[in-house]
Design a protein around this motif. Structure first.
Motif, PDB file in Angstrom:
ATOM      1  N   PRO A 234      36.006  59.247 -10.324  1.00  0.00           N
ATOM      2  CA  PRO A 234      37.696  60.158  -9.797  1.00  0.00           C
ATOM      3  C   PRO A 234      38.646  59.762 -10.770  1.00  0.00           C
ATOM      4  O   PRO A 234      39.548  60.219 -11.349  1.00  0.00           O
ATOM      5  CB  PRO A 234      38.581  61.032  -8.561  1.00  0.00           C
ATOM      6  CG  PRO A 234      36.337  60.328  -8.192  1.00  0.00           C
ATOM      7  CD  PRO A 234      35.727  59.928  -8.457  1.00  0.00           C
ATOM      8  N   VAL A 235      38.941  58.412 -10.807  1.00  0.00           N
ATOM      9  CA  VAL A 235      40.013  57.801 -10.637  1.00  0.00           C
ATOM     10  C   VAL A 235      39.703  57.859 -12.604  1.00  0.00           C
ATOM     11  O   VAL A 235      40.735  58.104 -13.353  1.00  0.00           O
ATOM     12  CB  VAL A 235      40.187  56.522 -10.608  1.00  0.00           C
ATOM     13  CG1 VAL A 235      41.000  55.804 -11.573  1.00  0.00           C
ATOM     14  CG2 VAL A 235      40.803  56.586  -9.194  1.00  0.00           C
ATOM     15  N   ILE A 240      41.818  60.040 -17.900  1.00  0.00           N
ATOM     16  CA  ILE A 240      41.172  60.907 -19.261  1.00  0.00           C
ATOM     17  C   ILE A 240      42.492  62.126 -19.650  1.00  0.00           C
ATOM     18  O   ILE A 240      42.768  62.572 -20.083  1.00  0.00           O
ATOM     19  CB  ILE A 240      40.292  61.131 -19.544  1.00  0.00           C
ATOM     20  CG1 ILE A 240      39.380  59.225 -19.931  1.00  0.00           C
ATOM     21  CG2 ILE A 240      40.052  62.013 -20.623  1.00  0.00           C
ATOM     22  CD1 ILE A 240      37.405  59.796 -19.738  1.00  0.00           C
ATOM     23  N   LEU A 241      42.346  62.827 -17.723  1.00  0.00           N
ATOM     24  CA  LEU A 241      43.097  64.205 -17.691  1.00  0.00           C
ATOM     25  C   LEU A 241      44.446  63.886 -18.256  1.00  0.00           C
ATOM     26  O   LEU A 241      44.954  64.520 -18.824  1.00  0.00           O
ATOM     27  CB  LEU A 241      42.828  64.763 -16.789  1.00  0.00           C
ATOM     28  CG  LEU A 241      41.427  65.194 -17.022  1.00  0.00           C
ATOM     29  CD1 LEU A 241      41.189  65.817 -15.090  1.00  0.00           C
ATOM     30  CD2 LEU A 241      40.871  66.677 -17.087  1.00  0.00           C
ATOM     31  N   GLN A 311      44.464  77.139 -14.814  1.00  0.00           N
ATOM     32  CA  GLN A 311      43.944  75.992 -16.874  1.00  0.00           C
ATOM     33  C   GLN A 311      44.069  74.676 -16.052  1.00  0.00           C
ATOM     34  O   GLN A 311      42.824  74.273 -17.011  1.00  0.00           O
ATOM     35  CB  GLN A 311      45.067  75.398 -16.849  1.00  0.00           C
ATOM     36  CG  GLN A 311      46.866  77.182 -17.371  1.00  0.00           C
ATOM     37  CD  GLN A 311      47.541  76.421 -18.736  1.00  0.00           C
ATOM     38  OE1 GLN A 311      47.247  75.559 -19.409  1.00  0.00           O
ATOM     39  NE2 GLN A 311      48.837  77.208 -18.488  1.00  0.00           N
ATOM     40  N   LEU A 312      43.869  74.137 -14.645  1.00  0.00           N
ATOM     41  CA  LEU A 312      42.901  73.235 -14.400  1.00  0.00           C
ATOM     42  C   LEU A 312      42.201  73.438 -13.469  1.00  0.00           C
ATOM     43  O   LEU A 312      42.002  74.382 -12.143  1.00  0.00           O
ATOM     44  CB  LEU A 312      43.952  71.883 -13.301  1.00  0.00           C
ATOM     45  CG  LEU A 312      44.594  71.505 -14.450  1.00  0.00           C
ATOM     46  CD1 LEU A 312      45.245  70.889 -13.637  1.00  0.00           C
ATOM     47  CD2 LEU A 312      43.442  70.534 -15.263  1.00  0.00           C
ATOM     48  N   LYS A 313      41.003  73.281 -12.866  1.00  0.00           N
ATOM     49  CA  LYS A 313      39.649  72.954 -11.813  1.00  0.00           C
ATOM     50  C   LYS A 313      40.199  72.349 -10.692  1.00  0.00           C
ATOM     51  O   LYS A 313      40.271  71.276 -10.909  1.00  0.00           O
ATOM     52  CB  LYS A 313      38.503  72.698 -12.898  1.00  0.00           C
ATOM     53  CG  LYS A 313      37.816  74.031 -13.396  1.00  0.00           C
ATOM     54  CD  LYS A 313      36.583  73.150 -13.937  1.00  0.00           C
ATOM     55  CE  LYS A 313      35.952  74.207 -15.057  1.00  0.00           C
ATOM     56  NZ  LYS A 313      34.898  73.431 -15.641  1.00  0.00           N
ATOM     57  N   LEU A 318      41.723  67.259  -8.016  1.00  0.00           N
ATOM     58  CA  LEU A 318      41.811  66.070  -7.014  1.00  0.00           C
ATOM     59  C   LEU A 318      41.914  64.874  -8.560  1.00  0.00           C
ATOM     60  O   LEU A 318      41.889  63.552  -7.259  1.00  0.00           O
ATOM     61  CB  LEU A 318      40.055  66.434  -6.640  1.00  0.00           C
ATOM     62  CG  LEU A 318      40.527  67.165  -5.623  1.00  0.00           C
ATOM     63  CD1 LEU A 318      38.767  68.174  -5.016  1.00  0.00           C
ATOM     64  CD2 LEU A 318      41.366  67.035  -4.257  1.00  0.00           C
ATOM     65  N   ALA A 319      40.822  64.652  -9.590  1.00  0.00           N
ATOM     66  CA  ALA A 319      40.797  63.817 -10.362  1.00  0.00           C
ATOM     67  C   ALA A 319      41.955  62.880 -10.707  1.00  0.00           C
ATOM     68  O   ALA A 319      42.553  61.671 -10.561  1.00  0.00           O
ATOM     69  CB  ALA A 319      40.299  64.070 -10.998  1.00  0.00           C
ATOM     70  N   LEU A 320      42.879  64.055 -10.791  1.00  0.00           N
ATOM     71  CA  LEU A 320      45.047  63.549 -11.291  1.00  0.00           C
ATOM     72  C   LEU A 320      44.804  63.174 -10.309  1.00  0.00           C
ATOM     73  O   LEU A 320      45.907  62.038 -10.408  1.00  0.00           O
ATOM     74  CB  LEU A 320      45.414  64.910 -11.658  1.00  0.00           C
ATOM     75  CG  LEU A 320      44.884  65.710 -13.239  1.00  0.00           C
ATOM     76  CD1 LEU A 320      45.634  66.448 -13.312  1.00  0.00           C
ATOM     77  CD2 LEU A 320      45.812  64.530 -14.178  1.00  0.00           C
TER      78      LEU A 320
END
Length: 335
Positions: A234-235, A240-241, A311-313, A318-320
């Motif tokens: 996730p990090v 990348i996101l 726009q974001l899943k 959660l990754a952000l």
């Protein structure tokens, strides 16, 4: 090579030789770029030719008919039908050629082929977002070589303008409506995409990269990029996101000031809001700020962030959050 191309090349060769280079523009790398260049060089050559003729005639007349002593006025003609026809017909013919040439080229640039690969483009201050048919979203434009690509574009806030110099491509993106354009790249490589319409303080940083993939490589890239969340932590995915979804334009990760609050060492802290209350920066606050950025605005910042609702899943949010949390941990272990 067409007759128009031969004429344009002959007329423009002295101009290009004078500049010391083979072209006044980046090398054309799309199927329609050559037509744009040929028309430009034709207009430039005609303009220089007429400029030279007028200047030479002007100085000739100044010297030949300058004031002299004991000069007597002689009878002279005041009308010449042939001359008037010539100086009307030649410019009219040139304007007609330029109009027809430009109109045909414009129609070619506006009508996307039926087999075009379609990509959705969204512009917002100050980032680009490219959505592919499989749902993958990227901050750079990746396209296959030798295949027509149609861009269906819109803006989330103000007027932007997509500009790719190497393709001779420019089209405005207007809030509340869709605009379209297309191109077919014939040379693999990386090219710069600009916003050509002033859109605020970070306008000059609203850049993206156009990646033209060699034959057979585009599908592989797209499949791998779409599965990023399954192959990374996730990090790593959040980092990348952070770049891909435009967070980097307004939020720093080193504590420096930008349009929005920094992500550096912010998780778990208490922050003041514009309504006078305090709030802890936790998972819920970050998620709400992504989906409803105007709900709770930090003191010292303007409510200018657009929403990412739809726009974001959830996995991307959660990754952000995981990436922002990792920035706090990184600072805590730093000596």
């Amino acid at each position: 090579m067409t007759r128009a191309s031969l004429i344009t090349t002959a007329l423009s060769r002295p101009i290009l030789s004078a500049t010391g280079s083979g072209s006044l523009f980046p090398a054309p790398t799309s199927t329609t770029a050559g037509n744009v260049d040929e028309l430009f060089y034709f207009i430039l050559a005609v303009s220089i030719a007429f400029f030279a003729i007028i200047v030479v005639a002007m100085f000739t007349f100044i010297f030949k008919y300058r004031a002299k002593e004991n000069f007597e006025i002689e009878p002279s003609p005041n009308h010449n039908n042939l001359l008037e026809v010539v100086w009307t017909a030649i410019p009219a013919l040139l304007v007609g050629v330029i109009f027809f040439w430009g109109f045909v080229s414009y129609l070619d640039m506006r009508q996307a082929p039926d087999n075009s690969y379609e990509i959705q483009v969204t512009a917002k201050k100050w980032s680009w977002s490219f959505t592919y048919p499989n749902g993958h979203v990227d901050n750079n434009l990746h396209v296959p070589i030798d295949q027509p690509v149609k861009l269906v574009m819109s803006s989330d806030d103000v007027i932007h303008s997509l500009y790719i110099p190497a393709f001779r491509l420019k089209m405005d993106l207007i809030p509340g409506r869709y605009s379209t354009t297309w191109f077919e790249a014939h040379t693999a490589g990386d090219y710069t995409l600009f916003c050509a319409e002033y859109c605020g303080t970070q306008h000059s940083t609203m850049l993206a990269k156009v990646v033209v993939h060699p034959s057979g490589e585009f599908k592989t890239w797209l499949d791998n990029a779409a599965n990023m969340l399954k192959t990374m932590t996730p990090v790593e995915a959040g980092e990348i996101l952070y770049t891909r979804r435009g967070c980097v334009q307004c939020h720093s990760v080193d504590g420096s000031a930008k349009v929005g609050p920094t992500f550096w060492n912010v998780f778990g802290t208490q922050q003041a809001l514009t309504d006078g209350s305090m709030i802890e920066v936790d998972e819920n606050y970050i998620r709400e700020s992504i989906l409803e950025p105007q709900a709770k605005v930090r003191v010292g910042y303007k409510p200018v962030m657009p929403t990412y609702q739809g726009q974001l899943k959830e996995e991307e949010i959660l990754a952000l959050i995981a990436y922002i949390k990792s920035l706090k941990k990184a600072k805590e272990v730093t000596p």
